[in-house]
Design a protein around this motif. Sequence first.
Motif, PDB file in Angstrom:
ATOM      1  N   GLU A 261       0.833  -1.206   0.000  1.00  0.00           N
ATOM      2  CA  GLU A 261       0.000   0.000   0.000  1.00  0.00           C
ATOM      3  C   GLU A 261       0.866   1.255   0.000  1.00  0.00           C
ATOM      4  OE1 GLU A 261      -3.490   2.107   2.764  1.00  0.00           O
ATOM      5  OE2 GLU A 261      -2.325   0.410   3.538  1.00  0.00           O
ATOM      6  N   LYS A 262       1.914   1.273   0.807  1.00  0.00           N
ATOM      7  CA  LYS A 262       2.812   2.430   0.831  1.00  0.00           C
ATOM      8  C   LYS A 262       3.474   2.616  -0.524  1.00  0.00           C
ATOM      9  CE  LYS A 262       6.817   4.418   3.213  1.00  0.00           C
ATOM     10  NZ  LYS A 262       7.880   4.219   4.241  1.00  0.00           N
ATOM     11  N   LEU A 263       3.933   1.524  -1.127  1.00  0.00           N
ATOM     12  CA  LEU A 263       4.571   1.595  -2.436  1.00  0.00           C
ATOM     13  C   LEU A 263       3.606   2.122  -3.489  1.00  0.00           C
ATOM     14  CD1 LEU A 263       7.165   0.807  -4.071  1.00  0.00           C
ATOM     15  CD2 LEU A 263       6.035  -1.384  -4.502  1.00  0.00           C
ATOM     16  N   ALA A 264       2.345   1.696  -3.405  1.00  0.00           N
ATOM     17  CA  ALA A 264       1.351   2.037  -4.422  1.00  0.00           C
ATOM     18  C   ALA A 264       0.727   3.412  -4.231  1.00  0.00           C
ATOM     19  CB  ALA A 264       0.245   0.979  -4.438  1.00  0.00           C
ATOM     20  N   CYS A 265       0.598   3.857  -2.995  1.00  0.00           N
ATOM     21  CA  CYS A 265      -0.285   4.999  -2.712  1.00  0.00           C
ATOM     22  C   CYS A 265       0.386   6.226  -2.099  1.00  0.00           C
ATOM     23  CB  CYS A 265      -1.403   4.561  -1.761  1.00  0.00           C
ATOM     24  SG  CYS A 265      -2.386   3.177  -2.369  1.00  0.00           S
ATOM     25  N   TYR A 266       1.581   6.095  -1.567  1.00  0.00           N
ATOM     26  CA  TYR A 266       2.151   7.209  -0.807  1.00  0.00           C
ATOM     27  C   TYR A 266       2.981   8.165  -1.649  1.00  0.00           C
ATOM     28  CZ  TYR A 266       0.866   4.931   3.635  1.00  0.00           C
ATOM     29  OH  TYR A 266       0.186   4.372   4.683  1.00  0.00           O
ATOM     30  N   PHE A 267       3.375   7.754  -2.849  1.00  0.00           N
ATOM     31  CA  PHE A 267       4.241   8.579  -3.688  1.00  0.00           C
ATOM     32  C   PHE A 267       3.683   8.602  -5.111  1.00  0.00           C
ATOM     33  CE2 PHE A 267       6.693   6.202  -0.556  1.00  0.00           C
ATOM     34  CZ  PHE A 267       7.280   7.226   0.172  1.00  0.00           C
ATOM     35  N   PRO A 268       3.738   9.755  -5.802  1.00  0.00           N
ATOM     36  CA  PRO A 268       3.291   9.778  -7.189  1.00  0.00           C
ATOM     37  C   PRO A 268       4.101   8.787  -8.034  1.00  0.00           C
ATOM     38  CG  PRO A 268       3.619  12.009  -6.346  1.00  0.00           C
ATOM     39  CD  PRO A 268       4.184  11.082  -5.323  1.00  0.00           C
ATOM     40  N   LEU A 269       3.423   8.071  -8.908  1.00  0.00           N
ATOM     41  CA  LEU A 269       4.100   7.063  -9.733  1.00  0.00           C
ATOM     42  C   LEU A 269       5.233   7.670 -10.551  1.00  0.00           C
ATOM     43  CD1 LEU A 269       3.617   3.973 -10.234  1.00  0.00           C
ATOM     44  CD2 LEU A 269       1.843   5.082  -8.891  1.00  0.00           C
ATOM     45  N   LYS A 270       5.058   8.902 -11.012  1.00  0.00           N
ATOM     46  CA  LYS A 270       6.083   9.516 -11.859  1.00  0.00           C
ATOM     47  C   LYS A 270       7.387   9.739 -11.110  1.00  0.00           C
ATOM     48  CE  LYS A 270       4.485  14.266 -11.005  1.00  0.00           C
ATOM     49  NZ  LYS A 270       5.687  14.720 -10.261  1.00  0.00           N
ATOM     50  N   ASP A 271       7.349   9.707  -9.774  1.00  0.00           N
ATOM     51  CA  ASP A 271       8.542   9.942  -8.963  1.00  0.00           C
ATOM     52  C   ASP A 271       9.088   8.678  -8.326  1.00  0.00           C
ATOM     53  OD1 ASP A 271       8.445  12.695  -9.452  1.00  0.00           O
ATOM     54  OD2 ASP A 271       7.065  13.031  -7.775  1.00  0.00           O
ATOM     55  N   ASN A 272       8.539   7.518  -8.658  1.00  0.00           N
ATOM     56  CA  ASN A 272       8.905   6.309  -7.916  1.00  0.00           C
ATOM     57  C   ASN A 272       9.271   5.148  -8.838  1.00  0.00           C
ATOM     58  OD1 ASN A 272       9.320   4.333  -6.039  1.00  0.00           O
ATOM     59  ND2 ASN A 272       7.301   4.479  -5.086  1.00  0.00           N
ATOM     60  N   PRO A 273      10.554   5.021  -9.199  1.00  0.00           N
ATOM     61  CA  PRO A 273      10.962   3.899 -10.055  1.00  0.00           C
ATOM     62  C   PRO A 273      10.792   2.541  -9.395  1.00  0.00           C
ATOM     63  CG  PRO A 273      12.880   5.127  -9.268  1.00  0.00           C
ATOM     64  CD  PRO A 273      11.679   5.933  -8.894  1.00  0.00           C
ATOM     65  N   PHE A 274      10.758   2.491  -8.055  1.00  0.00           N
ATOM     66  CA  PHE A 274      10.520   1.219  -7.375  1.00  0.00           C
ATOM     67  C   PHE A 274       9.119   0.697  -7.679  1.00  0.00           C
ATOM     68  CE2 PHE A 274      13.643   3.472  -4.741  1.00  0.00           C
ATOM     69  CZ  PHE A 274      14.659   2.536  -4.705  1.00  0.00           C
ATOM     70  N   ALA A 275       8.142   1.593  -7.683  1.00  0.00           N
ATOM     71  CA  ALA A 275       6.777   1.184  -7.999  1.00  0.00           C
ATOM     72  C   ALA A 275       6.680   0.697  -9.439  1.00  0.00           C
ATOM     73  CB  ALA A 275       5.810   2.342  -7.744  1.00  0.00           C
ATOM     74  N   TRP A 276       7.396   1.333 -10.339  1.00  0.00           N
ATOM     75  CA  TRP A 276       7.381   0.877 -11.728  1.00  0.00           C
ATOM     76  C   TRP A 276       7.931  -0.539 -11.851  1.00  0.00           C
ATOM     77  CZ3 TRP A 276       5.481   2.768 -16.282  1.00  0.00           C
ATOM     78  CH2 TRP A 276       4.886   4.028 -16.211  1.00  0.00           C
ATOM     79  N   GLN A 277       8.969  -0.833 -11.106  1.00  0.00           N
ATOM     80  CA  GLN A 277       9.511  -2.195 -11.151  1.00  0.00           C
ATOM     81  C   GLN A 277       8.520  -3.205 -10.593  1.00  0.00           C
ATOM     82  OE1 GLN A 277      11.853  -3.387 -12.705  1.00  0.00           O
ATOM     83  NE2 GLN A 277      13.651  -2.096 -12.763  1.00  0.00           N
ATOM     84  N   ALA A 278       7.803  -2.829  -9.538  1.00  0.00           N
ATOM     85  CA  ALA A 278       6.849  -3.757  -8.938  1.00  0.00           C
ATOM     86  C   ALA A 278       5.617  -3.963  -9.812  1.00  0.00           C
ATOM     87  CB  ALA A 278       6.428  -3.242  -7.563  1.00  0.00           C
ATOM     88  N   PHE A 279       5.077  -2.880 -10.371  1.00  0.00           N
ATOM     89  CA  PHE A 279       3.785  -2.974 -11.049  1.00  0.00           C
ATOM     90  C   PHE A 279       3.899  -3.104 -12.578  1.00  0.00           C
ATOM     91  CE2 PHE A 279       2.748  -0.627  -7.088  1.00  0.00           C
ATOM     92  CZ  PHE A 279       1.939  -1.597  -6.523  1.00  0.00           C
ATOM     93  N   ALA A 280       5.012  -2.671 -13.157  1.00  0.00           N
ATOM     94  CA  ALA A 280       5.182  -2.774 -14.610  1.00  0.00           C
ATOM     95  C   ALA A 280       6.358  -3.657 -15.002  1.00  0.00           C
ATOM     96  CB  ALA A 280       5.357  -1.386 -15.222  1.00  0.00           C
ATOM     97  N   ARG A 281       7.179  -4.021 -14.041  1.00  0.00           N
ATOM     98  CA  ARG A 281       8.371  -4.843 -14.266  1.00  0.00           C
ATOM     99  C   ARG A 281       9.342  -4.184 -15.248  1.00  0.00           C
ATOM    100  NH1 ARG A 281       7.283 -10.532 -15.957  1.00  0.00           N
ATOM    101  NH2 ARG A 281       5.664  -9.619 -17.274  1.00  0.00           N
ATOM    102  N   ARG A 282       9.436  -2.869 -15.157  1.00  0.00           N
ATOM    103  CA  ARG A 282      10.389  -2.094 -15.954  1.00  0.00           C
ATOM    104  C   ARG A 282      10.502  -0.714 -15.342  1.00  0.00           C
ATOM    105  NH1 ARG A 282       7.686   1.718 -19.073  1.00  0.00           N
ATOM    106  NH2 ARG A 282       5.467   1.322 -19.468  1.00  0.00           N
TER     107      ARG A 282
END
Length: 416
Positions: A261-282
Amino acid sequence: MTEIAPDAGFHQNKKLKDALLQHAPLSAAGLSERLFGLLFSGLVYAQIWEDPEVDMEAMALSENHRIVTIGSGGCNMLAYLSRRPASIDVVDLNPNHVALNRLKLTAFRHLPDHAAVLSFLGTAGDRGNLALFDRHIAPHLDETSHRYWQQRGLTGRRRVSVFTRNIYRTGLLGRFITIGHLLARAHGVRLEEMVETKSLREQRHVFDTRIAPLFDRPFVRWLTARKSSLFGLGIPPQQYDELAGLSEEGTIAPILRHRLEKLACYFPLKDNPFAWQAFARRYPRPEEGRMPTYLQPQHHEAIRDCADRVTVHHAGFTELLMAKPAGTVDRFVLLDAQDWMTPRQLNELWTEITRTAAPGARVIFRTAAEVSVLNGKLSDSLLEQWSYLADQSAALDKRDRSAIYGGFHIYEKRPA
């Protein structure tokens, strides 16, 4: 500090065995440790999962600092070079990580420009990356790393060909994330929906309505109740037990849900490459968001110019420090390695940290639980030589975009 071949099995890696094995071989705990060790013997992390922006602020990193850090996927070591520190010693018990760290450093030293580095290390893959490797990287690798990346697998392809696809989908964690995507698909959820959102509000909606309910599915609850199913996250048995103890249910499903939830909701996606790796695998494309620190163009020159200040060792942290003179290290980066350690190992480590720490030295690390792992384990005689920066630790923990740990901790050496 003798190196072993990256392809050596767990039974040949005495350094890793000494760090991991704490129970008798035929006990349930001992079997679990050995299974984790077998999985951990290959490449685990192609990308490090600690936020380097948080690290560098916590360290107050500057040009005169001498750093000792654990390597993992190598991203943070490269990010630290953007501050032009005096030196970095990188240690890792996993020789696959040693080979990857050396490859990434060589790429920065010898690829012609930032575009080539981005193509090789930051994109979903390009067949031209093999030519970049052969021309610019391979001639400059040490013999062990060169042999590792040139080795051919069952398909006949060289190991380095992974850079023509997407290296961040490989390794133990990359495969675990892939399985997570497949499991979500089996329940009718596309995790890629998260990176299609346009705002924090949309991110929250996707998480609450699509992702969070997955943790209530019987199979997911059954799966997360088993230690071995989480080894793909790089969670050793000791860490799993600590996490499970935080939950009233005795499993880590609620904790995984909260951290996702923190990874998905606490930071804008455009600023979080970790979330991109988790949710888009790139990683995101330029128009989609920010690349990780070490791949941002404004840092390329500093990283390239300072890459020769890094030495990568196949060694444990304590082992390396024992070979250093007193008072010669300014910053220590332990990742979450202490969660694995017994009180004896912790005290041996901090004896060497304290001996080698320069005046004003800082130690940073993360923990699976919220509280510092040193509490109740480190001797008073060692602990009293360090100040715990509680407020700054708590504030930076909230800003850690990787979001997967319970606590972030900063200790500073007290004046003599």
